[in-house]
Design a protein around this motif. Sequence first.
Motif, mmCIF file in Angstrom:
data_model
loop_
_atom_site.group_PDB
_atom_site.id
_atom_site.type_symbol
_atom_site.label_atom_id
_atom_site.label_comp_id
_atom_site.label_asym_id
_atom_site.label_seq_id
_atom_site.Cartn_x
_atom_site.Cartn_y
_atom_site.Cartn_z
ATOM 1 N N VAL A 15 0.836 -1.204 0.000
ATOM 2 C CA VAL A 15 0.000 0.000 0.000
ATOM 3 C C VAL A 15 0.869 1.251 0.000
ATOM 4 O O VAL A 15 0.682 2.156 -0.821
ATOM 5 C CB VAL A 15 -0.953 0.001 1.225
ATOM 6 N N TYR A 21 -4.296 -0.565 -3.506
ATOM 7 C CA TYR A 21 -5.448 -0.444 -2.626
ATOM 8 C C TYR A 21 -5.350 -1.519 -1.555
ATOM 9 O O TYR A 21 -4.851 -2.607 -1.798
ATOM 10 C CB TYR A 21 -6.755 -0.599 -3.401
ATOM 11 N N LEU A 22 -5.845 -1.217 -0.368
ATOM 12 C CA LEU A 22 -5.710 -2.143 0.750
ATOM 13 C C LEU A 22 -6.374 -3.481 0.464
ATOM 14 O O LEU A 22 -5.791 -4.538 0.710
ATOM 15 C CB LEU A 22 -6.291 -1.538 2.025
ATOM 16 N N LYS A 23 -7.579 -3.466 -0.042
ATOM 17 C CA LYS A 23 -8.304 -4.717 -0.310
ATOM 18 C C LYS A 23 -7.533 -5.579 -1.305
ATOM 19 O O LYS A 23 -7.423 -6.798 -1.137
ATOM 20 C CB LYS A 23 -9.701 -4.389 -0.844
ATOM 21 N N GLN A 24 -6.976 -4.961 -2.331
ATOM 22 C CA GLN A 24 -6.187 -5.691 -3.330
ATOM 23 C C GLN A 24 -4.915 -6.249 -2.691
ATOM 24 O O GLN A 24 -4.554 -7.399 -2.925
ATOM 25 C CB GLN A 24 -5.834 -4.755 -4.479
#
Length: 104
Positions: A15, A21-24
């Motif tokens: 990140v 992105y955090l979710k990715q």
Amino acid sequence: MLITFYDSYTCLSKVYGNGAYLKQAMNDTVIRESSRSHFTKICYGVLDKEITLNYIIKKLCPKNPKLAVRTILKIGLYSIIYLQDSPYAVTDSCVELAKKLGKG
């Protein structure tokens, strides 16, 4: 705890360093099921409390640490302050993580 910190560090460095992105970054990081909840709390919490953690680090460090060390410090500070993990265990895990990453 060291494994959870290493996984959290890996995710957060994607990140901070790569702009992911955090979710990715969380989906790309392989983690154990037993530590998934702690990992998720740390990753979301560090980003949520970013400003506070940066302020604490600036006040405690005479020089601005490099990205890897700053990320380890954020994980440790968040775990102690907000998750109320044992300071001894968190400190030991952060030091071991720094050694593992070659930041001794």
